[in-house]
Scaffold this motif. Structure first.
Motif, PDB file in Angstrom:
ATOM      1  N   SER A  40      20.002   3.640 -34.463  1.00 49.57           N
ATOM      2  CA  SER A  40      20.566   2.292 -34.382  1.00 49.57           C
ATOM      3  C   SER A  40      19.442   1.298 -34.613  1.00 49.57           C
ATOM      4  O   SER A  40      18.286   1.540 -34.254  1.00 49.57           O
ATOM      5  N   LEU A  42      18.253  -3.094 -34.864  1.00 48.04           N
ATOM      6  CA  LEU A  42      18.530  -4.414 -34.318  1.00 48.04           C
ATOM      7  C   LEU A  42      19.617  -5.107 -35.123  1.00 48.04           C
ATOM      8  O   LEU A  42      19.679  -4.975 -36.338  1.00 48.04           O
ATOM      9  N   ARG A  43      20.464  -5.847 -34.440  1.00 48.58           N
ATOM     10  CA  ARG A  43      21.521  -6.580 -35.121  1.00 48.58           C
ATOM     11  C   ARG A  43      20.927  -7.740 -35.926  1.00 48.58           C
ATOM     12  O   ARG A  43      19.907  -8.308 -35.533  1.00 48.58           O
ATOM     13  N   MET A  46      18.944 -11.051 -34.782  1.00 53.53           N
ATOM     14  CA  MET A  46      17.552 -10.980 -34.350  1.00 53.53           C
ATOM     15  C   MET A  46      16.604 -11.606 -35.370  1.00 53.53           C
ATOM     16  O   MET A  46      15.584 -12.190 -35.023  1.00 53.53           O
ATOM     17  N   LEU A  57      14.742 -11.495 -26.986  1.00 51.30           N
ATOM     18  CA  LEU A  57      15.882 -10.797 -27.576  1.00 51.30           C
ATOM     19  C   LEU A  57      15.469  -9.457 -28.172  1.00 51.30           C
ATOM     20  O   LEU A  57      16.165  -8.443 -28.010  1.00 51.30           O
ATOM     21  N   GLU A  60      14.815  -6.925 -25.337  1.00 54.54           N
ATOM     22  CA  GLU A  60      16.039  -6.505 -24.666  1.00 54.54           C
ATOM     23  C   GLU A  60      16.872  -5.583 -25.551  1.00 54.54           C
ATOM     24  O   GLU A  60      17.391  -4.562 -25.087  1.00 54.54           O
ATOM     25  N   GLU A  61      16.998  -5.956 -26.832  1.00 52.86           N
ATOM     26  CA  GLU A  61      17.776  -5.130 -27.750  1.00 52.86           C
ATOM     27  C   GLU A  61      17.112  -3.778 -27.986  1.00 52.86           C
ATOM     28  O   GLU A  61      17.781  -2.737 -28.034  1.00 52.86           O
ATOM     29  N   THR A  62      15.797  -3.788 -28.117  1.00 51.83           N
ATOM     30  CA  THR A  62      15.066  -2.530 -28.313  1.00 51.83           C
ATOM     31  C   THR A  62      15.245  -1.609 -27.114  1.00 51.83           C
ATOM     32  O   THR A  62      15.495  -0.406 -27.271  1.00 51.83           O
ATOM     33  N   ALA A  64      17.703  -1.611 -24.992  1.00 52.93           N
ATOM     34  CA  ALA A  64      19.091  -1.142 -24.942  1.00 52.93           C
ATOM     35  C   ALA A  64      19.317   0.006 -25.916  1.00 52.93           C
ATOM     36  O   ALA A  64      19.992   0.991 -25.586  1.00 52.93           O
ATOM     37  N   ILE A  65      18.754  -0.111 -27.117  1.00 51.48           N
ATOM     38  CA  ILE A  65      18.907   0.959 -28.107  1.00 51.48           C
ATOM     39  C   ILE A  65      18.237   2.236 -27.625  1.00 51.48           C
ATOM     40  O   ILE A  65      18.812   3.330 -27.713  1.00 51.48           O
ATOM     41  N   ARG A  93      15.007   4.304 -34.237  1.00 50.19           N
ATOM     42  CA  ARG A  93      15.501   2.928 -34.246  1.00 50.19           C
ATOM     43  C   ARG A  93      15.479   2.423 -35.684  1.00 50.19           C
ATOM     44  O   ARG A  93      14.518   1.817 -36.148  1.00 50.19           O
ATOM     45  N   ASN A 123      25.192  -0.550 -37.778  1.00 51.67           N
ATOM     46  CA  ASN A 123      24.060  -0.364 -36.877  1.00 51.67           C
ATOM     47  C   ASN A 123      24.326   0.662 -35.790  1.00 51.67           C
ATOM     48  O   ASN A 123      23.406   1.038 -35.069  1.00 51.67           O
TER      49      ASN A 123
END
Length: 275
Positions: A40, A42-43, A46, A57, A60-62, A64-65, A93, A123
Motif C-alpha cells: 500500500s 500513501l494516498r 499527501m 500526515l 501517521e499514514e506511514t 497506519a500502512i 509500502r 492503493n
C-alpha cells in the motif's frame, strides 16, 4: 505438471478470508508452498500538503500502512501455515499492482480476491483486471463468499484464440483434479455452431491425451456469450470457470472484453484466467 508455489495477493480495505481459504486449498492439493504479498502507498493528498502538517500526515499514514501490513502478515500466517509446505511473506509500502507484478516471477499461480470495478482503490489492493493482463502467470479470482476451491465441476469457457489455449494448458493441474470437466463454446452467429462443435471436440480430445475426460457443449442459440456461459455454469454446478483473458491496448490502458471483465469482477464462481 503441478503448482509448486502459490502466491496470494491480500487487500488492506476488505476481508481476505476467501482468497486465503482458496490459496490454502490449492497448497494442500498440490503440496505447494505459499507466498503472501501485500502493498500500500500513501494516498495522493499527501503530495499536496507542505511543512509540519505534511510531515505529520506522512508519519501517521506511514505508521497506519505498516500496522495494516503487519496485521495482514499475522492473518496470512495463521490461515495457511498448516496447509502449505512452506510459507513466506513479502510486503512493501508501494502501489500494489506493480509490486505484485514484480513478485509474480516467484510463483506458478496467483490468487486474488475479486473486486468490483466501481470500488477499486489502487492503493489498497491489486486489481485482478490489471494483473491478468500483465503478470505472465495464471490468476485465480476469488469471489468474497467462496469457502473453498470447488472442483467437483469445472467449466472451460472456450474461444478459439491463443488466450484460451494458454489458459487450458496453464489449468491442466486444476482440470486433472476436477471430478467433472465441461468444454463449452458459445457461437456468436448461428452459422458458426458447426465450427464451435469442432473446436470443443478437439479440446476434449487433447484433454484425453492428458488423462482428462471432458464433456462438450455448444448452446443451440448463438449470441449473448456472457449470459449463456453464466447459465451453462449454473446448470452444470460449476465451482470454477477456466477462460482466456481477452483484451487490447487503447490509450496505454488495458481494456478487457465483456466475458473477461465479468469473470474478473462479477462472477459468483472462482475464475481461472490466463493470457
Amino acid at each position: 505438471m503441478d503448482y509448486k508455489t502459490i502466491m496470494v495477493g491480500l487487500a488492506l480495505d476488505r476481508p481476505n478470508d476467501a482468497c486465503l481459504r482458496v490459496a490454502g486449498d490449492i497448497a494442500e492439493r498440490f503440496e505447494a508452498r505459499i507466498i503472501g504479498v501485500a502493498a500500500s502507498d500513501l494516498r495522493p493528498p499527501m503530495y499536496f500538503a507542505s511543512g509540519a502538517f505534511a510531515q505529520k500526515l506522512f508519519e501517521e499514514e506511514t505508521a497506519a500502512i505498516e500496522r495494516q501490513l503487519s496485521e495482514l502478515e499475522s492473518e496470512f500466517r495463521a490461515s495457511v501455515e498448516r496447509r502449505a509446505t512452506a510459507v513466506e511473506w513479502r510486503a512493501s509500502r508501494t502501489l500494489p499492482v506493480p509490486y505484485v507484478l514484480q513478485q509474480a516471477r516467484a510463483a506458478d499461480i496467483l490468487v486474488v480476491g475479486a473486486r468490483s470495478e466501481a470500488l477499486v482503490d489502487p492503493n489498497a489492493a491489486p486489481d485482478p483486471s490489471d494483473l491478468v493482463m500483465q503478470a505472465g502467470r495464471p490468476l485465480i479470482v476469488v469471489p468474497p463468499k467462496t469457502e473453498w476451491l470447488d472442483l467437483r465441476s469445472v467449466l472451460i469457457a472456450w474461444k478459439d484464440v491463443r488466450e484460451a489455449r494458454r489458459a487450458v494448458f496453464d489449468a491442466l493441474p486444476i482440470l486433472a483434479a476436477a471430478t467433472e470437466v465441461t468444454v463449452a463454446e458459445v457461437a456468436e452467429q448461428d452459422d458458426r455452431r458447426a465450427d464451435a462443435r469442432s473446436h470443443v471436440a478437439d479440446v476434449a480430445a487433447w484433454l484425453r491425451g492428458h488423462g482428462i475426460v471432458a464433456n462438450t457443449l455448444v448452446p443451440e442459440k448463438a449470441g449473448g456469450v456472457t449470459d449463456q456461459l453464466e447459465k451453462i455454469a449454473a446448470n452444470i454446478g460449476a465451482g470454477a470457470v477456466i477462460a482466456g483473458a481477452y483484451g487490447h491496448s487503447r490509450l496505454r490502458e488495458w481494456v478487457l472484453s465483456g466475458v473477461t471483465r465479468h469473470l474478473a469482477t462479477e462472477s459468483r464462481r472462482c475464475a481461472f484466467l490466463s493470457r
